[in-house]
Design a protein around this motif. Structure first.
Motif, PDB file in Angstrom:
ATOM      1  N   GLY A   1      -3.034  19.481  -1.704  1.00  0.00           N
ATOM      2  CA  GLY A   1      -3.769  20.507  -0.992  1.00  0.00           C
ATOM      3  C   GLY A   1      -3.272  20.815   0.404  1.00  0.00           C
ATOM      4  O   GLY A   1      -3.923  21.565   1.147  1.00  0.00           O
ATOM      5  N   ARG A   2      -2.093  20.301   0.767  1.00  0.00           N
ATOM      6  CA  ARG A   2      -1.590  20.485   2.133  1.00  0.00           C
ATOM      7  C   ARG A   2      -0.168  21.038   2.083  1.00  0.00           C
ATOM      8  O   ARG A   2       0.662  20.567   1.298  1.00  0.00           O
ATOM      9  CB  ARG A   2      -1.612  19.133   2.857  1.00  0.00           C
ATOM     10  CG  ARG A   2      -1.207  19.173   4.316  1.00  0.00           C
ATOM     11  CD  ARG A   2      -1.539  17.818   4.960  1.00  0.00           C
ATOM     12  NE  ARG A   2      -0.812  16.736   4.320  1.00  0.00           N
ATOM     13  CZ  ARG A   2       0.250  16.121   4.878  1.00  0.00           C
ATOM     14  NH1 ARG A   2       0.681  16.493   6.068  1.00  0.00           N
ATOM     15  NH2 ARG A   2       0.860  15.149   4.245  1.00  0.00           N
ATOM     16  N   GLU A   3       0.114  22.033   2.902  1.00  0.00           N
ATOM     17  CA  GLU A   3       1.466  22.580   2.956  1.00  0.00           C
ATOM     18  C   GLU A   3       2.361  21.673   3.783  1.00  0.00           C
ATOM     19  O   GLU A   3       2.011  21.264   4.884  1.00  0.00           O
ATOM     20  CB  GLU A   3       1.471  23.987   3.553  1.00  0.00           C
ATOM     21  CG  GLU A   3       2.867  24.620   3.516  1.00  0.00           C
ATOM     22  CD  GLU A   3       2.879  26.061   3.978  1.00  0.00           C
ATOM     23  OE1 GLU A   3       3.155  26.284   5.173  1.00  0.00           O
ATOM     24  OE2 GLU A   3       2.603  26.936   3.141  1.00  0.00           O
TER      25      GLU A   3
ATOM     26  N   GLY B   1       0.803  -1.214   0.000  1.00  0.00           N
ATOM     27  CA  GLY B   1       0.000   0.000   0.000  1.00  0.00           C
ATOM     28  C   GLY B   1       0.834   1.261   0.000  1.00  0.00           C
ATOM     29  O   GLY B   1       0.430   2.293   0.542  1.00  0.00           O
ATOM     30  N   ILE B   2       2.030   1.194  -0.611  1.00  0.00           N
ATOM     31  CA  ILE B   2       2.928   2.351  -0.656  1.00  0.00           C
ATOM     32  C   ILE B   2       2.772   3.052  -1.997  1.00  0.00           C
ATOM     33  O   ILE B   2       2.920   2.435  -3.051  1.00  0.00           O
ATOM     34  CB  ILE B   2       4.399   1.928  -0.473  1.00  0.00           C
ATOM     35  CG1 ILE B   2       4.586   1.222   0.875  1.00  0.00           C
ATOM     36  CG2 ILE B   2       5.322   3.139  -0.562  1.00  0.00           C
ATOM     37  CD1 ILE B   2       5.981   0.661   1.058  1.00  0.00           C
ATOM     38  N   ALA B   3       2.485   4.333  -1.967  1.00  0.00           N
ATOM     39  CA  ALA B   3       2.342   5.104  -3.198  1.00  0.00           C
ATOM     40  C   ALA B   3       3.707   5.353  -3.827  1.00  0.00           C
ATOM     41  O   ALA B   3       4.734   5.349  -3.147  1.00  0.00           O
ATOM     42  CB  ALA B   3       1.646   6.427  -2.907  1.00  0.00           C
ATOM     43  N   ASN B   4       3.723   5.587  -5.126  1.00  0.00           N
ATOM     44  CA  ASN B   4       4.953   5.937  -5.822  1.00  0.00           C
ATOM     45  C   ASN B   4       5.469   7.261  -5.260  1.00  0.00           C
ATOM     46  O   ASN B   4       4.785   8.282  -5.329  1.00  0.00           O
ATOM     47  CB  ASN B   4       4.661   6.079  -7.319  1.00  0.00           C
ATOM     48  CG  ASN B   4       5.921   6.302  -8.136  1.00  0.00           C
ATOM     49  OD1 ASN B   4       6.971   6.627  -7.602  1.00  0.00           O
ATOM     50  ND2 ASN B   4       5.812   6.128  -9.440  1.00  0.00           N
ATOM     51  N   PRO B   5       6.695   7.271  -4.693  1.00  0.00           N
ATOM     52  CA  PRO B   5       7.196   8.514  -4.084  1.00  0.00           C
ATOM     53  C   PRO B   5       7.679   9.534  -5.112  1.00  0.00           C
ATOM     54  O   PRO B   5       7.978  10.670  -4.742  1.00  0.00           O
ATOM     55  CB  PRO B   5       8.359   8.028  -3.218  1.00  0.00           C
ATOM     56  CG  PRO B   5       8.863   6.819  -3.933  1.00  0.00           C
ATOM     57  CD  PRO B   5       7.642   6.158  -4.528  1.00  0.00           C
ATOM     58  N   PHE B   6       7.755   9.131  -6.372  1.00  0.00           N
ATOM     59  CA  PHE B   6       8.282  10.014  -7.414  1.00  0.00           C
ATOM     60  C   PHE B   6       7.137  10.652  -8.216  1.00  0.00           C
ATOM     61  O   PHE B   6       6.027  10.166  -8.231  1.00  0.00           O
ATOM     62  CB  PHE B   6       9.215   9.231  -8.327  1.00  0.00           C
ATOM     63  CG  PHE B   6      10.263   8.453  -7.559  1.00  0.00           C
ATOM     64  CD1 PHE B   6      11.272   9.114  -6.882  1.00  0.00           C
ATOM     65  CD2 PHE B   6      10.206   7.075  -7.477  1.00  0.00           C
ATOM     66  CE1 PHE B   6      12.217   8.420  -6.152  1.00  0.00           C
ATOM     67  CE2 PHE B   6      11.151   6.358  -6.758  1.00  0.00           C
ATOM     68  CZ  PHE B   6      12.164   7.028  -6.090  1.00  0.00           C
ATOM     69  N   TYR B   7       7.442  11.747  -8.843  1.00  0.00           N
ATOM     70  CA  TYR B   7       6.478  12.483  -9.669  1.00  0.00           C
ATOM     71  C   TYR B   7       5.298  13.019  -8.851  1.00  0.00           C
ATOM     72  O   TYR B   7       4.188  13.146  -9.363  1.00  0.00           O
ATOM     73  CB  TYR B   7       5.964  11.614 -10.831  1.00  0.00           C
ATOM     74  CG  TYR B   7       7.062  11.087 -11.715  1.00  0.00           C
ATOM     75  CD1 TYR B   7       7.737  11.917 -12.598  1.00  0.00           C
ATOM     76  CD2 TYR B   7       7.448   9.751 -11.642  1.00  0.00           C
ATOM     77  CE1 TYR B   7       8.754  11.436 -13.397  1.00  0.00           C
ATOM     78  CE2 TYR B   7       8.477   9.259 -12.433  1.00  0.00           C
ATOM     79  CZ  TYR B   7       9.128  10.104 -13.307  1.00  0.00           C
ATOM     80  OH  TYR B   7      10.148   9.628 -14.098  1.00  0.00           O
ATOM     81  N   ARG B   8       5.523  13.333  -7.598  1.00  0.00           N
ATOM     82  CA  ARG B   8       4.461  13.954  -6.814  1.00  0.00           C
ATOM     83  C   ARG B   8       4.159  15.342  -7.369  1.00  0.00           C
ATOM     84  O   ARG B   8       5.067  16.093  -7.726  1.00  0.00           O
ATOM     85  CB  ARG B   8       4.880  14.075  -5.344  1.00  0.00           C
ATOM     86  CG  ARG B   8       4.930  12.751  -4.593  1.00  0.00           C
ATOM     87  CD  ARG B   8       5.589  12.906  -3.233  1.00  0.00           C
ATOM     88  NE  ARG B   8       5.615  11.624  -2.507  1.00  0.00           N
ATOM     89  CZ  ARG B   8       6.435  11.369  -1.501  1.00  0.00           C
ATOM     90  NH1 ARG B   8       7.323  12.284  -1.104  1.00  0.00           N
ATOM     91  NH2 ARG B   8       6.386  10.201  -0.889  1.00  0.00           N
ATOM     92  N   ALA B   9       2.891  15.666  -7.435  1.00  0.00           N
ATOM     93  CA  ALA B   9       2.480  16.956  -7.995  1.00  0.00           C
ATOM     94  C   ALA B   9       2.574  18.044  -6.928  1.00  0.00           C
ATOM     95  O   ALA B   9       1.962  17.940  -5.859  1.00  0.00           O
ATOM     96  CB  ALA B   9       1.060  16.871  -8.527  1.00  0.00           C
ATOM     97  N   HIS B  10       3.329  19.091  -7.217  1.00  0.00           N
ATOM     98  CA  HIS B  10       3.435  20.260  -6.341  1.00  0.00           C
ATOM     99  C   HIS B  10       2.528  21.350  -6.906  1.00  0.00           C
ATOM    100  O   HIS B  10       2.565  21.647  -8.097  1.00  0.00           O
ATOM    101  CB  HIS B  10       4.881  20.749  -6.269  1.00  0.00           C
ATOM    102  CG  HIS B  10       5.805  19.777  -5.620  1.00  0.00           C
ATOM    103  ND1 HIS B  10       6.400  20.013  -4.401  1.00  0.00           N
ATOM    104  CD2 HIS B  10       6.245  18.559  -6.023  1.00  0.00           C
ATOM    105  CE1 HIS B  10       7.172  18.988  -4.081  1.00  0.00           C
ATOM    106  NE2 HIS B  10       7.091  18.083  -5.055  1.00  0.00           N
ATOM    107  N   GLU B  11       1.759  21.954  -6.042  1.00  0.00           N
ATOM    108  CA  GLU B  11       0.687  22.847  -6.489  1.00  0.00           C
ATOM    109  C   GLU B  11       1.068  24.328  -6.388  1.00  0.00           C
ATOM    110  O   GLU B  11       0.219  25.178  -6.128  1.00  0.00           O
ATOM    111  CB  GLU B  11      -0.567  22.546  -5.662  1.00  0.00           C
ATOM    112  CG  GLU B  11      -1.064  21.119  -5.871  1.00  0.00           C
ATOM    113  CD  GLU B  11      -1.895  20.596  -4.719  1.00  0.00           C
ATOM    114  OE1 GLU B  11      -2.174  21.380  -3.776  1.00  0.00           O
ATOM    115  OE2 GLU B  11      -2.250  19.403  -4.740  1.00  0.00           O
ATOM    116  N   GLY B  12       2.318  24.615  -6.603  1.00  0.00           N
ATOM    117  CA  GLY B  12       2.774  26.001  -6.546  1.00  0.00           C
ATOM    118  C   GLY B  12       4.286  26.042  -6.539  1.00  0.00           C
ATOM    119  O   GLY B  12       4.947  25.077  -6.925  1.00  0.00           O
TER     120      GLY B  12
END
Length: 462
Positions: free
Chosen positions: A80-82, A59-70
């Motif tokens: 949506g979280r700082e 149940g581990i998400a891919n740690p790469f290519y995380r979307a940064h929103e700014g």
């Protein structure tokens, strides 16, 4: 138990009869496929599938290519979280500097978003030469040339300067772009253990008189380990043996030296004694691209022959103007360099005091926390993100087996509380993950498998 079916199918039977009759078989019913057209048979694809399966199992998400929103600086927004961010090359915090943003916006307004062709075809823009002059001055070089990519700068430069009669000596932990450039050149490649200049000297002795040209390549600050080479000895060796010395300053400009001029300033070595300086615009200089600085002869040659420059579009206005403005701000605001140095020392000291293994890091913007087990590194990254800390795992094949790590990039804009919280939470999560993985028997060293995924497969994939 029934006997195996040994009957020939139609095509095989036809071929056999044709051979018996002395004439070619009719294979029109089964067209021959001469080439493998499946992308799934490419080297490494099986490991990629195993890695994804492993993440699904736990149940581990891919740690790469995380979307940064700014804008991603000392903090960033993910989902949506700082969160506190330790995954950015923005060492001096200039990516959000008003002067850097304004310079990019003004350049677009004046020059547009692209120079539309290679500089040989589309011609120069004033910001190209202004930036290259400033970068040459940074390294006390006669001139420089800017590429649209740091990786391309290394590949094109080494590929253009060397040939089959030459040899490249490089640190074992050198960046991929150096290896690719050396392979492209056709030169012999001789690696030496990380920062082991005794072995380099022995290789230089063994290889002398066997090649027409020799190139030694090191990094000013190693991006995976956060340590430096002995530049003074490297210069002495290259002068003794008549080799070229190339220093990749991608991570050391803006980081090393009181004025951010890199390893030569830090080590007190005359920068003009280094033949080839390489750097990027994407780290401290808050832009995108790469460059080579050196003698006028070198730069003239590269501008006429290096494929990554000659056949590539010129640097766009926004990138060039942003890098030039960032370089100006670095010089006008040296307190950023001092703050980065203080933050880096603080993180290293607190991590070591907490019992964390920081490898060979020296406290210059890059601090790895050695984990060893790749699965543990990925799990730690996910759990830390859940607690408000964004840091990426570095796993095989980016690093050797059993040397996985979390790599913390420190910024001048990190606050003291960011560093304290990161170290505290990391210590807690290391203990938690050790307990969790030991209970599940899922470490890489485990003799047992994880579900349907054998331990050996975890080792090779993660």
């Amino acid at each position: 138990m029934s006997a195996p079916d040994t009957r020939l199918d139609g095509i095989a039977r036809s071929a056999l009869l044709a051979r018996m009759r002395g004439r070619p078989a009719d294979t029109s019913a089964a067209p021959t496929q001469y080439y493998d057209t499946s992308f799934e048979t490419l080297p490494g694809f099986e490991e990629l599938k195993i890695m994804r399966t492993a993440g699904d199992v736990l149940g581990i998400a891919n740690p790469f290519y995380r979307a940064h929103e700014g804008c991603a600086g000392a903090t960033t927004r993910i989902d949506g979280r700082e969160v506190i961010n330790f995954a950015s090359y923005d060492y001096l915090g200039l990516n959000a500097h008003p002067a850097v943003r304004h310079a990019a916006q003004e350049a677009i307004a004046h020059y547009g978003t692209s120079v539309s062709a290679s500089r040989l075809v589309a011609g120069e823009r004033p910001f190209h030469r202004a930036l290259e002059t400033a970068l040459a001055g940074l390294h006390r070089a006669e001139d420089s040339v800017v590429f649209v990519s740091g990786h391309a700068a290394n590949v094109a430069t080494i590929g253009s300067l060397l040939g089959a009669d030459d040899v490249v000596f490089h640190d074992a932990l050198i960046h991929n772009s150096i290896i690719v450039g050396a392979e492209l050149s056709g030169a012999r490649r001789r690696g030496f253990p990380h920062n082991d200049l005794d072995t380099l000297e022995a290789l230089l002795l063994a290889e002398r008189a066997q090649s027409r040209r020799a190139l030694i390549v090191v990094e000013g600050l190693y991006s995976m380990d956060g340590d430096m080479p002995d530049l003074a000895r490297l210069v002495a060796l290259k002068e003794r043996f008549g080799a070229w010395l190339m220093v990749d300053e991608a991570h050391s400009v803006g980081v090393l030296g009181a004025a951010g001029h890199g390893i030569a300033e830090h080590a007190g070595v005359d920068a003009s004694r280094v033949d080839i300086w390489m750097g990027t615009l994407s780290k401290s200089l808050a832009s995108c691209g790469g460059y080579i600085a050196g003698s006028q002869t070198l730069i003239d040659f590269l501008k006429a022959t290096a494929p990554g420059f000659v056949y590539s579009v010129g640097l766009p206005a926004a990138a060039g103007a942003a890098a030039l403005a960032a370089l100006t701000m670095m010089q006008q605001e040296p307190e950023r360099i001092a703050r980065l140095a203080a933050n880096s020392r603080s993180f290293l000291e607190q991590a070591q005091a907490a019992g964390l293994d920081t490898g060979t890091a020296e406290g210059h913007a890059i601090v790895p926390v050695m984990v060893g087990d790749s699965l543990k590194a990925v799990l730690l990254s996910e759990r830390l993100l859940a607690r408000g800390i964004n840091v990426l795992p570095i796993i095989h094949p980016a690093v050797p087996h059993r040397s996985a790590r979390l790599r913390f990039f420190i910024s001048a804009t990190h606050e003291d509380s960011h560093i304290r919280d990161a170290v505290r939470l990391l210590v807690e999560e290391v203990a938690h993950c050790d307990h969790l993985l030991a209970g599940l028997g899922l470490t890489m060293a485990s003799a047992e498998g994880a579900g349907t995924v054998p331990a050996a497969a975890w080792e090779s994939a993660l």
